[in-house]
Enzyme design. Structure first.
Site, PDB file in Angstrom:
ATOM      1  N   SER A   1      -5.693   4.013   4.743  1.00  0.00           N
ATOM      2  CA  SER A   1      -5.413   2.791   3.514  1.00  0.00           C
ATOM      3  C   SER A   1      -6.322   2.465   3.004  1.00  0.00           C
ATOM      4  O   SER A   1      -6.009   0.795   2.451  1.00  0.00           O
ATOM      5  CB  SER A   1      -4.191   1.802   3.884  1.00  0.00           C
ATOM      6  OG  SER A   1      -3.309   0.891   3.131  1.00  0.00           O
TER       7      SER A   1
ATOM      8  N   LYS B   1      -0.146   3.851  -2.733  1.00  0.00           N
ATOM      9  CA  LYS B   1      -1.382   4.794  -2.342  1.00  0.00           C
ATOM     10  C   LYS B   1      -0.223   5.755  -2.659  1.00  0.00           C
ATOM     11  O   LYS B   1      -1.193   7.466  -2.903  1.00  0.00           O
ATOM     12  CB  LYS B   1      -2.456   4.951  -1.594  1.00  0.00           C
ATOM     13  CG  LYS B   1      -2.786   3.337  -1.785  1.00  0.00           C
ATOM     14  CD  LYS B   1      -3.973   3.228  -0.728  1.00  0.00           C
ATOM     15  CE  LYS B   1      -4.976   2.038  -0.949  1.00  0.00           C
ATOM     16  NZ  LYS B   1      -4.503   0.506   0.034  1.00  0.00           N
TER      17      LYS B   1
ATOM     18  N   SER C   1       0.574  -1.477   0.254  1.00  0.00           N
ATOM     19  CA  SER C   1       0.381  -0.240  -0.289  1.00  0.00           C
ATOM     20  C   SER C   1       0.366   1.550  -0.306  1.00  0.00           C
ATOM     21  O   SER C   1       0.124   2.314   0.201  1.00  0.00           O
ATOM     22  CB  SER C   1      -0.974   0.312   1.337  1.00  0.00           C
ATOM     23  OG  SER C   1      -2.216  -0.987   0.911  1.00  0.00           O
TER      24      SER C   1
END
Length: 281
Positions: free
Chosen positions: A102, A50, A47
């Site tokens: 997230s 992102k 993640s």
């Protein structure tokens, strides 16, 4: 430097000299490596992806208060599954939802919405695929030569790869986005959802180290199972008003926060800080 200092498979700490505010454009051109381990080990971004998603989003919008709406088909498994079909939120709340808990579903809504703009410009294409193509184009612009994205969230994919060297470049590039700097250091935020199911959604940062005095913000990345990945990218204060972008990437269940704290302590006390970098001392 002692490469065995950390449990991490790969780690990197980059000095950002104290020449203005952290987000001043062009700062990343003057960075210096403080610590490096496994620079070119090919690993999963998870993640931390992102951060790139947020940058591409910000490249294509004019106002963080403009809104986006979750549509049927945007459902995405994984972390912070806190939106429903029909929910309307601002890009600002979307940024918070991606950076703090997230949220994968928020990332999909962002990618589809911005991707549709790119499809409209190109005259053809699939929205989320067009967005991911923009992510890869941005990666190449930043010199992230060993990185390839296949989705905007960081969900596991055989072809989705990066290195700690490239995530360091990603973190440095993020300093040119004041919206990210203002968001990824918050411990909590309230999302104001509009639409038929209007409500307030309280979110908190998935990164426990965000409460450390010297940590200004950052992003976690986690994959479990056969592709165990525990990544951590942070911006922190260094001696003399300087800053550091640091990354640890673990392919085990070891504590990434312990690793990061050891790394930061090492570069603070083990680096011979030149007088030119100690502007306030």
């Amino acid at each position: 430097h002692n490469r065995d200092l950390l449990n991490a498979t790969a780690a990197l700490s980059l000095l950002v000299p104290a020449t203005g505010s952290p987000e001043s454009p062009g700062r990343y051109q003057t960075v210096k490596t403080l610590y490096a381990k496994g620079l070119d080990e090919v690993l999963k971004p998870a993640s931390v992806t992102k951060v790139m998603t947020a940058m591409v989003m910000l490249d294509h919008i004019d106002n963080l208060l403009d809104t986006i709406q979750m549509a049927e088909g945007d459902q995405t498994g994984g972390s912070a599954n806190n939106l429903q079909v029909g929910d309307i939120i601002t890009y600002d709340d979307a940024l918070h939802n991606m950076m703090l808990p997230s949220s994968n579903v928020t990332t999909t809504v962002v990618a589809r919405t911005i991707g549709q703009l790119l499809v409209d410009q190109a005259g053809d294409g699939v929205p989320v695929e067009m967005f991911v193509e923009a992510m890869n184009s941005k990666a190449r612009q930043l010199g992230m030569q060993s990185t390839y994205f296949t989705n905007p969230s960081g969900l596991n994919s055989d072809d989705m790869v990066t290195t700690v060297r490239d995530l360091g470049r990603l973190g440095i590039a993020a300093l040119s986005y004041p919206e990210i700097i203002a968001t990824w250091g918050k411990a909590a935020h309230t999302i104001n959802v509009q639409g038929d199911n209007a409500r307030s959604v309280e979110i908190s940062h998935s990164m426990s180290i965000v409460t450390d005095d010297d940590v200004m913000g950052g992003k976690t990345g986690t994959l479990t199972g056969s592709n165990t990945t525990r990544n951590l990218l942070i911006l922190s204060r260094m001696p003399g008003g300087n800053f550091a972008v640091s990354v640890v990437m673990l392919t085990s269940s070891e504590n990434r926060y312990t690793d990061m704290r050891h790394l930061l302590e090492f570069v603070k006390t083990g680096y011979r800080w030149p007088a030119s970098y100690l502007l306030s001392m």
